[in-house]
Design a protein around this motif. Structure first.
Motif, mmCIF file in Angstrom:
data_model
loop_
_atom_site.group_PDB
_atom_site.id
_atom_site.type_symbol
_atom_site.label_atom_id
_atom_site.label_comp_id
_atom_site.label_asym_id
_atom_site.label_seq_id
_atom_site.Cartn_x
_atom_site.Cartn_y
_atom_site.Cartn_z
ATOM 1 N N GLN A 88 0.957 -1.302 0.021
ATOM 2 C CA GLN A 88 -0.113 -0.231 -0.176
ATOM 3 C C GLN A 88 0.788 1.154 -0.026
ATOM 4 N N GLY A 89 2.084 1.104 -0.112
ATOM 5 C CA GLY A 89 3.089 2.152 0.299
ATOM 6 C C GLY A 89 3.358 2.907 1.555
ATOM 7 N N THR A 90 2.940 1.830 2.528
ATOM 8 C CA THR A 90 3.364 2.328 3.703
ATOM 9 C C THR A 90 4.556 1.867 4.264
ATOM 10 N N THR A 91 5.769 2.590 4.518
ATOM 11 C CA THR A 91 6.797 2.179 4.600
ATOM 12 C C THR A 91 7.303 2.402 5.938
ATOM 13 N N GLY A 92 6.596 2.548 6.915
ATOM 14 C CA GLY A 92 6.749 2.432 8.435
ATOM 15 C C GLY A 92 5.420 2.580 9.200
ATOM 16 N N PHE A 93 5.336 1.708 10.248
ATOM 17 C CA PHE A 93 4.107 1.454 10.917
ATOM 18 C C PHE A 93 4.372 1.028 12.311
ATOM 19 N N PHE A 94 3.406 1.403 13.214
ATOM 20 C CA PHE A 94 3.345 0.924 14.769
ATOM 21 C C PHE A 94 2.259 -0.039 14.723
ATOM 22 N N ALA A 95 2.588 -1.227 14.801
ATOM 23 C CA ALA A 95 1.525 -2.466 15.138
ATOM 24 C C ALA A 95 0.818 -2.005 16.486
ATOM 25 N N THR A 96 -0.433 -2.068 16.519
ATOM 26 C CA THR A 96 -1.060 -1.437 17.669
ATOM 27 C C THR A 96 -2.029 -2.373 18.265
ATOM 28 N N ILE A 97 -1.911 -2.548 19.613
ATOM 29 C CA ILE A 97 -2.848 -3.345 20.337
ATOM 30 C C ILE A 97 -3.741 -2.528 21.193
ATOM 31 N N ALA A 98 -4.954 -2.692 21.214
ATOM 32 C CA ALA A 98 -5.921 -1.803 21.875
ATOM 33 C C ALA A 98 -6.247 -2.623 23.447
ATOM 34 N N THR A 99 -6.854 -2.067 24.087
ATOM 35 C CA THR A 99 -7.243 -2.663 25.432
ATOM 36 C C THR A 99 -7.255 -4.012 25.399
ATOM 37 N N GLU A 103 -2.261 -10.902 29.174
ATOM 38 C CA GLU A 103 -1.770 -12.077 28.441
ATOM 39 C C GLU A 103 -1.384 -11.705 26.845
ATOM 40 N N ILE A 104 -2.510 -11.049 26.419
ATOM 41 C CA ILE A 104 -2.394 -10.526 24.929
ATOM 42 C C ILE A 104 -1.236 -9.276 24.909
ATOM 43 N N VAL A 105 -1.215 -8.636 25.668
ATOM 44 C CA VAL A 105 -0.160 -7.394 25.914
ATOM 45 C C VAL A 105 1.190 -8.094 25.818
ATOM 46 N N LEU A 106 1.493 -9.066 26.644
ATOM 47 C CA LEU A 106 2.519 -9.721 26.868
ATOM 48 C C LEU A 106 3.097 -10.464 25.465
ATOM 49 N N PHE A 123 7.895 -2.353 10.050
ATOM 50 C CA PHE A 123 7.578 -2.297 11.134
ATOM 51 C C PHE A 123 8.614 -1.785 12.200
ATOM 52 N N LEU A 124 7.935 -0.563 12.775
ATOM 53 C CA LEU A 124 8.954 0.307 13.683
ATOM 54 C C LEU A 124 8.671 0.017 15.060
ATOM 55 N N GLY A 125 7.696 -0.682 15.332
ATOM 56 C CA GLY A 125 7.336 -1.027 16.869
ATOM 57 C C GLY A 125 6.146 -1.037 17.352
ATOM 58 N N LEU A 126 5.713 -1.110 18.641
ATOM 59 C CA LEU A 126 4.674 -1.337 19.118
ATOM 60 C C LEU A 126 3.728 0.146 19.611
ATOM 61 N N HIS A 127 2.428 0.301 19.484
ATOM 62 C CA HIS A 127 1.755 1.219 19.937
ATOM 63 C C HIS A 127 0.477 0.605 20.794
ATOM 64 N N LEU A 128 0.812 0.684 22.054
ATOM 65 C CA LEU A 128 -0.282 0.189 22.960
ATOM 66 C C LEU A 128 -1.511 1.293 23.314
ATOM 67 N N GLU A 129 -2.454 1.155 22.668
ATOM 68 C CA GLU A 129 -3.800 1.873 23.138
ATOM 69 C C GLU A 129 -4.318 1.300 24.097
ATOM 70 N N GLY A 130 -4.374 1.785 25.322
ATOM 71 C CA GLY A 130 -4.853 1.236 26.671
ATOM 72 C C GLY A 130 -3.722 0.278 27.118
ATOM 73 N N PRO A 131 -4.282 -0.611 28.333
ATOM 74 C CA PRO A 131 -5.719 -0.273 28.935
ATOM 75 C C PRO A 131 -6.004 0.715 29.813
ATOM 76 N N PHE A 132 -5.002 1.567 30.006
ATOM 77 C CA PHE A 132 -5.264 2.823 30.939
ATOM 78 C C PHE A 132 -5.940 3.890 30.246
ATOM 79 N N LEU A 133 -7.038 3.570 30.149
ATOM 80 C CA LEU A 133 -7.873 4.841 29.471
ATOM 81 C C LEU A 133 -9.163 5.312 30.369
#
Length: 375
Positions: A88-99, A103-106, A123-133
């Motif tokens: 798709q032409g995306t040459t950098g991204f953060f793979a994201t895990i939501a709340t 076990e899933i976060v780890l 793949f540039l790293g992780l984005h943790l969206e949550g669970p501290f919302l």
């Protein structure tokens, strides 16, 4: 060996240039010269007038293709995300895990570490969206898994992650000063999202320690003339702020408003997901976006190039500036001067597309990648 890209329209740093030739060697741009100085040879690539722009950067995406990394964060899902997003032409991204569960976060952290040595490189790293919302602004995040951050748990996550956690979205107004201070010291981007912060609270934490805001307008209080809330504080403080430009998560007049207020601090994300029938997030495709089984709006069906197109066609943003929002500004937030623009010394990561916003080619580390026909 030097490759030369010519007969193109070069988009970089907010400007469109014609009659330029981009020279590439060993994965980097070595020079940009005028076309009248140039004689094509066997290593020259004629782009037939297409746009050559920096590779796009998506700092919040949950899955691509058939793999929802955000729900089942496996090594295989990361591999599919890399190859799919390069298509798709995306040459950098953060793979994201939501709340989700601990076990899933780890599992996501371990998958990122395991995959790193075999990563293609986008793949540039992780984005943790949550669970501290803030549960009052939970959106599609399950309330039973939202909680306040604990310092020892965070220390454990960061020790395990070995640098793979790059950004965390939290509701700062609910976290202790001790937690905020710890996160501020971790060499990550601390972003406020799914927050119910007041105008006063937001002005207190924005920029220090919070450096960014996640998906503007979504999962935050609306503006009110007697209770300004979070959004006017964002407009005043002007941190780096992401937005989902699909016309569903945010209507286009509000994209225009955000652009006027935030200028070069507003950047695009897809917040894209894939269909899933298992786990916490069972996303269902509803025409051009995704919903949860109860109908709650969840992720988008965007690509980054489609987001650029939407900004141009529906939000009155000039093409070169829309490209900045999808490349330069995310790179600036990451403090990576080798990405986000095409200049001498930058990474030779390009997206090539035509006037109809059809993706023609991806160039990654100076190499042409085959493009599969879109369904």
């Amino acid at each position: 060996m030097t490759s030369a890209f010519y007969n193109l329209q070069l988009i970089t740093n907010g400007t469109i240039f014609k009659e330029k030739v981009v020279l590439v060697e060993n994965g980097f741009v070595t020079d940009i010269i005028d076309q009248h100085q140039f004689l094509p040879d066997k290593n020259s690539i004629n782009l037939n007038g297409a746009y050559l722009a920096p590779g796009l950067i998506d700092l919040q995406i949950y899955g691509c293709g058939n793999a929802l990394f955000g729900g089942k964060p496996t090594v295989a899902a990361l591999q599919e995300m890399e190859t799919c997003l390069l298509q798709q032409g995306t040459t950098g991204f953060f793979a994201t895990i939501a709340t989700n569960t601990t076990e899933i976060v780890l599992q996501g952290i371990e998958s990122a570490k395991t995959y790193r040595k075999n990563s293609i490189g986008n793949f540039l790293g992780l984005h943790l969206e949550g669970p501290f919302l803030n549960p009052k602004r939970k959106g599609a995040h399950p309330e039973n898994l939202i909680r306040k951050a604990g310092l020892q748990e965070l220390k454990h996550w960061f020790d395990l992650a070995e640098g793979e956690i790059k950004i965390m979205t939290i509701a700062p107004e609910l976290q202790s000063d001790e937690v905020l201070y710890f996160l501020d010291q971790q060499n990550i981007i601390l972003s406020a999202g799914h927050s119910n912060a007041s105008f006063t609270e937001a002005n207190r934490f924005l920029k220090s320690p919070v450096k960014a805001v996640t998906h503007l307008y979504n999962a935050m209080p609306q503006m009110h003339h007697r209770d300004p809330g979070f959004i006017p504080a964002i407009f005043e403080q002007k941190p780096f702020t992401s937005i989902v430009p699909d016309g569903i998560h945010v209507d286009y007049p509000m994209v225009r408003l955000a652009k006027r207020e935030l200028g070069n601090k507003l950047f695009l994300i897809t917040d894209a997901v894939t269909e899933s029938s298992e786990g916490v997030y069972q996303h269902q495709l509803n025409k051009n976006h995704y919903v949860m089984p109860d109908g709650t709006l969840s992720g988008s069906a965007l690509t980054m190039l489609k987001g650029v197109k939407n900004c141009v066609q529906f939000a009155d943003i000039a093409l070169a500036e829309a490209v900045n929002m999808a490349s330069l500004y995310p790179a600036q937030m990451l403090k990576d001067e080798t990405k986000g623009q095409i200049q001498k010394g930058s990474r030779a990561d390009f997206i090539i597309f035509n006037a109809d916003f059809e993706h023609l080619h991806t160039v990654f580390k100076g190499q042409f990648l085959p493009v599969k026909p879109q369904p």
